[in-house]
Motif scaffolding. Structure first.
Motif, PDB file in Angstrom:
ATOM      1  N   ALA A 180      23.688 -48.185  39.479  1.00 10.34           N
ATOM      2  CA  ALA A 180      22.780 -48.097  38.267  1.00 10.34           C
ATOM      3  C   ALA A 180      21.805 -47.045  38.508  1.00 10.34           C
ATOM      4  N   TRP A 181      21.359 -46.904  39.575  1.00 10.63           N
ATOM      5  CA  TRP A 181      20.362 -45.683  39.982  1.00 10.63           C
ATOM      6  C   TRP A 181      21.288 -44.399  40.011  1.00 10.63           C
ATOM      7  N   ASP A 182      22.229 -44.386  40.768  1.00 12.79           N
ATOM      8  CA  ASP A 182      23.055 -43.054  40.487  1.00 12.79           C
ATOM      9  C   ASP A 182      23.570 -42.780  39.075  1.00 12.79           C
ATOM     10  N   ASP A 183      23.830 -43.562  38.206  1.00  9.17           N
ATOM     11  CA  ASP A 183      24.061 -43.284  36.923  1.00  9.17           C
ATOM     12  C   ASP A 183      22.785 -42.671  36.236  1.00  9.17           C
ATOM     13  N   LEU A 184      21.736 -43.361  36.411  1.00  3.41           N
ATOM     14  CA  LEU A 184      20.663 -43.109  35.590  1.00  3.41           C
ATOM     15  C   LEU A 184      20.291 -41.731  36.298  1.00  3.41           C
ATOM     16  N   LYS A 185      19.949 -41.468  37.330  1.00  5.95           N
ATOM     17  CA  LYS A 185      19.620 -39.997  37.789  1.00  5.95           C
ATOM     18  C   LYS A 185      20.547 -39.068  37.244  1.00  5.95           C
ATOM     19  N   LYS A 186      21.850 -39.078  37.551  1.00  6.70           N
ATOM     20  CA  LYS A 186      22.816 -38.216  36.864  1.00  6.70           C
ATOM     21  C   LYS A 186      22.559 -37.699  35.524  1.00  6.70           C
ATOM     22  N   TYR A 187      22.401 -38.809  34.843  1.00  7.77           N
ATOM     23  CA  TYR A 187      22.004 -38.894  33.330  1.00  7.77           C
ATOM     24  C   TYR A 187      20.859 -37.961  32.887  1.00  7.77           C
ATOM     25  N   LEU A 188      19.726 -38.438  33.588  1.00  6.59           N
ATOM     26  CA  LEU A 188      18.352 -37.938  33.600  1.00  6.59           C
ATOM     27  C   LEU A 188      18.165 -36.583  33.868  1.00  6.59           C
ATOM     28  N   ASP A 218       2.413 -66.962  26.128  1.00  8.23           N
ATOM     29  CA  ASP A 218       3.619 -67.234  25.495  1.00  8.23           C
ATOM     30  C   ASP A 218       4.557 -66.061  26.319  1.00  8.23           C
ATOM     31  N   MET A 219       5.734 -66.006  26.233  1.00  5.08           N
ATOM     32  CA  MET A 219       6.733 -65.059  27.000  1.00  5.08           C
ATOM     33  C   MET A 219       7.787 -64.577  26.318  1.00  5.08           C
ATOM     34  N   PHE A 220       8.143 -63.107  25.926  1.00  2.00           N
ATOM     35  CA  PHE A 220       9.337 -62.597  25.476  1.00  2.00           C
ATOM     36  C   PHE A 220      10.112 -62.470  26.772  1.00  2.00           C
ATOM     37  N   ILE A 221      11.323 -63.143  26.729  1.00  2.00           N
ATOM     38  CA  ILE A 221      12.202 -62.830  28.025  1.00  2.00           C
ATOM     39  C   ILE A 221      13.038 -61.427  27.927  1.00  2.00           C
ATOM     40  N   ILE A 222      13.036 -60.847  28.786  1.00  2.85           N
ATOM     41  CA  ILE A 222      13.779 -59.623  28.674  1.00  2.85           C
ATOM     42  C   ILE A 222      15.044 -59.402  29.563  1.00  2.85           C
ATOM     43  N   GLY A 223      14.962 -60.526  30.860  1.00  4.15           N
ATOM     44  CA  GLY A 223      16.179 -60.596  31.676  1.00  4.15           C
ATOM     45  C   GLY A 223      16.204 -61.833  32.526  1.00  4.15           C
ATOM     46  N   ALA A 224      17.242 -62.197  32.815  1.00  2.12           N
ATOM     47  CA  ALA A 224      17.219 -63.550  33.671  1.00  2.12           C
ATOM     48  C   ALA A 224      17.055 -63.275  35.221  1.00  2.12           C
ATOM     49  N   THR A 225      17.405 -61.876  35.585  1.00  8.79           N
ATOM     50  CA  THR A 225      17.016 -61.538  36.722  1.00  8.79           C
ATOM     51  C   THR A 225      16.712 -60.114  37.010  1.00  8.79           C
ATOM     52  N   PHE A 226      16.353 -59.368  37.881  1.00  6.90           N
ATOM     53  CA  PHE A 226      15.947 -58.129  38.214  1.00  6.90           C
ATOM     54  C   PHE A 226      17.299 -57.387  37.864  1.00  6.90           C
ATOM     55  N   THR A 227      18.348 -57.713  38.575  1.00  6.40           N
ATOM     56  CA  THR A 227      19.620 -56.959  38.217  1.00  6.40           C
ATOM     57  C   THR A 227      19.955 -57.174  36.761  1.00  6.40           C
ATOM     58  N   ASP A 228      20.113 -58.228  36.262  1.00  9.87           N
ATOM     59  CA  ASP A 228      20.296 -58.113  34.878  1.00  9.87           C
ATOM     60  C   ASP A 228      19.407 -57.346  34.061  1.00  9.87           C
ATOM     61  N   TRP A 229      18.098 -57.165  34.259  1.00  6.07           N
ATOM     62  CA  TRP A 229      17.186 -56.471  33.411  1.00  6.07           C
ATOM     63  C   TRP A 229      17.149 -55.019  33.661  1.00  6.07           C
ATOM     64  N   PHE A 230      17.316 -54.561  34.866  1.00  7.49           N
ATOM     65  CA  PHE A 230      17.535 -53.125  35.459  1.00  7.49           C
ATOM     66  C   PHE A 230      18.871 -52.493  34.795  1.00  7.49           C
ATOM     67  N   THR A 231      20.041 -53.041  35.315  1.00  9.66           N
ATOM     68  CA  THR A 231      21.230 -52.770  35.014  1.00  9.66           C
ATOM     69  C   THR A 231      21.681 -52.707  33.310  1.00  9.66           C
ATOM     70  N   SER A 232      20.974 -53.684  32.620  1.00  6.94           N
ATOM     71  CA  SER A 232      21.280 -53.524  31.097  1.00  6.94           C
ATOM     72  C   SER A 232      20.459 -52.357  30.382  1.00  6.94           C
ATOM     73  N   TYR A 233      19.221 -52.098  31.144  1.00  6.78           N
ATOM     74  CA  TYR A 233      18.434 -51.033  30.522  1.00  6.78           C
ATOM     75  C   TYR A 233      19.179 -49.705  30.945  1.00  6.78           C
ATOM     76  N   LYS A 274      22.274 -49.373  31.339  1.00  2.00           N
ATOM     77  CA  LYS A 274      23.346 -48.863  30.453  1.00  2.00           C
ATOM     78  C   LYS A 274      22.945 -48.495  29.064  1.00  2.00           C
ATOM     79  N   ASN A 275      21.948 -49.021  28.574  1.00  2.27           N
ATOM     80  CA  ASN A 275      21.458 -48.607  27.229  1.00  2.27           C
ATOM     81  C   ASN A 275      21.055 -46.984  27.225  1.00  2.27           C
ATOM     82  N   VAL A 276      20.529 -46.553  28.381  1.00  2.18           N
ATOM     83  CA  VAL A 276      19.929 -45.319  28.461  1.00  2.18           C
ATOM     84  C   VAL A 276      21.386 -44.483  28.569  1.00  2.18           C
ATOM     85  N   VAL A 277      22.363 -44.619  29.581  1.00  2.06           N
ATOM     86  CA  VAL A 277      23.373 -43.470  29.909  1.00  2.06           C
ATOM     87  C   VAL A 277      24.464 -43.785  28.918  1.00  2.06           C
ATOM     88  N   SER A 278      24.451 -44.546  28.128  1.00  2.00           N
ATOM     89  CA  SER A 278      25.410 -44.748  27.114  1.00  2.00           C
ATOM     90  C   SER A 278      25.138 -43.866  25.844  1.00  2.00           C
TER      91      SER A 278
END
Length: 430
Positions: free
Chosen positions: A99-107, A237-252, A254-258
């Motif tokens: 995820a980090w490699d993909d993000l940096k390459k894209y940005l 109250d809480m708006f849930i963004i991810g079930a885990t750190f990995t879920d949260w970070f990798t899904s973000y 994916k949205n960026v690099v796609s």
């Protein structure tokens, strides 16, 4: 007779040919390969065969042939050295490193300042010190990510996305571990929560629950949403963004690099575009992207704030006489209860854009719902520049908006159950 009495020599591990054994060993995981070293001298020698470790280096550590050449080490040594450094994260490392490699390459070609703001990875002892400071264990996938990059400098734009309206701006930085530890929460309502991001303009943060408490699941990532009508400050109250750190970070990522999140003026804007949310009328195409703004929303009272970005484009193959100007808009807005509101007005956001062949006009606006979801659709009215008396409508595709899953504060749920005015159900909690 003597030939019949000759017995076949017993088959032993030592007598088996090398190639079939290496083939068998190639199917083993790294743990099994290591265990083979303790079975016999022959297996110890075979399990050290360097090509066997190539697959594991690529699978678990994403080590390339180029990196191997640069480090001038054999595959087995590379695996062991990397394991000695980050072995506790072996179940998370490949997904997070990719995820980090993909993000940096894209940005890098698009947002170079953002990439330059990233900090070097934290050391194990730094992360251990933070755990001692906050009195809680950090999730392993969180630690793994921070071994790669220890957040970013507090700059604008932030790595975790931006949002801009006429009178509102948000840009979230990924906090380094020391800054995050300084914001670790022990107070009621956010107990055992560690901030992941921070916006210097709004004060908004995304949090990760490092322990299960107050109705939150361990490792859950969320936006806080204070109850605007409660007297109890713990009613968050809480708006849930991810079930885990990995879920949260990798899904973000994916949205960026796609390309799902557009980059506008060197910033990542967290608009979500549905590929089917496109309508073409003649030579003009209208497409819509949407985003939910948690910092302007509340669960209690129900007020859900959305922004939408509209792109109006005329085909480059259109005839010059098809150039036209937008006169007015019509909206049909429907909430989750089926209540309908109709809105008509001149222009869009105070402008009357001219559209000609190959030209694009984009604008941003917003809406709110008292329900967790809703949709909008409508049309624009245009007139031709060369035939001013000739007007026509251009369809705006229906686009849906829905807030993330949310969880109601247990402080408010406790009050409601005590007062018996409302009986909480699964629907009100998630």
């Amino acid at each position: 007779m003597a030939a019949m009495e000759t017995e076949t020599a017993p088959l032993t591990l030592e007598s088996l040919p090398t190639d079939p054994l290496l083939l068998i060993l190639s199917f083993l995981d790294y743990r099994d390969l290591i265990n083979c070293c303790y079975v016999s001298r022959r297996l110890s020698q075979l399990s050290s065969h360097d090509p066997l470790w190539r697959r594991h280096c690529k699978k678990y550590w994403l080590i390339s042939e180029e990196e191997k050449t640069q480090k001038n080490q054999c595959w087995k040594s590379l695996f062991i050295d990397t394991y000695s450094d980050v072995g506790r994260y072996i179940d998370h490392y490949a997904a997070i490193k990719k995820a980090w490699d993909d993000l940096k390459k894209y940005l890098e070609p698009r947002c170079p300042r953002m990439v330059l703001s990233l900090k070097e990875g934290a050391r194990e002892e730094d992360l251990d010190a933070v755990e001692a400071q906050i009195g809680c264990k950090l999730p392993d996938d969180y630690r793994c990510s921070y071994r790669i990059h220890n957040g970013q400098k507090l700059v604008v734009p932030g790595l975790l996305g931006s949002m801009a309206l006429s009178n509102h701006y948000r840009s979230e930085d990924l906090l380094d571990v020391d800054t995050a530890a300084g914001g670790f929460q022990q107070r009621q309502g956010l107990k055992y929560c560690l901030p992941l991001t921070f916006c210097i303009h709004t004060g908004l943060s995304q949090y990760i629950a490092v322990e299960a408490a107050e109705g939150r699941n361990k490792n859950e990532v969320f936006y806080q949403c204070p109850d605007q009508m409660a007297r109890n400050p713990a009613a968050i109250d809480m708006f849930i963004i991810g079930a885990t750190f990995t879920d949260w970070f990798t899904s973000y990522v994916k949205n960026v690099v796609s390309g799902g999140f557009p980059i506008i003026r060197d910033q990542i804007f967290r608009y979500v575009h549905d590929p089917e949310c496109v309508a073409t009328t003649g030579d003009i195409t209208v497409s819509v992207s949407t985003s939910f703004l948690p910092e302007l929303s509340s669960v209690h009272p129900p007020h859900y704030f959305f922004t939408y970005r509209i792109r109006i484009e005329m085909s480059k193959d259109a005839l010059p006489e098809k150039a036209c100007q937008l006169d007015s808009r019509y909206w049909r807005i429907t909430n989750a209860k089926g209540d309908v509101e109709e809105v008509q007005g001149p222009g869009v956001v105070g402008e009357f854009p001219i559209i000609s062949p190959g030209r694009v006009y984009e604008y941003t606006s917003c809406t709110t719902f008292s329900t967790t979801s809703g949709y909008m659709e409508g049309y624009y009215t245009f007139h031709f520049l060369y035939f001013k008396d000739k007007i026509f409508n251009v369809a705006i595709p229906r686009f849906h908006m829905a807030c993330p899953t949310f969880r109601v504060s247990i402080a408010r749920l406790g009050y409601l159950m005590t007062s018996l005015t409302v009986t909480p159900t699964l629907e009100t909690i998630t």
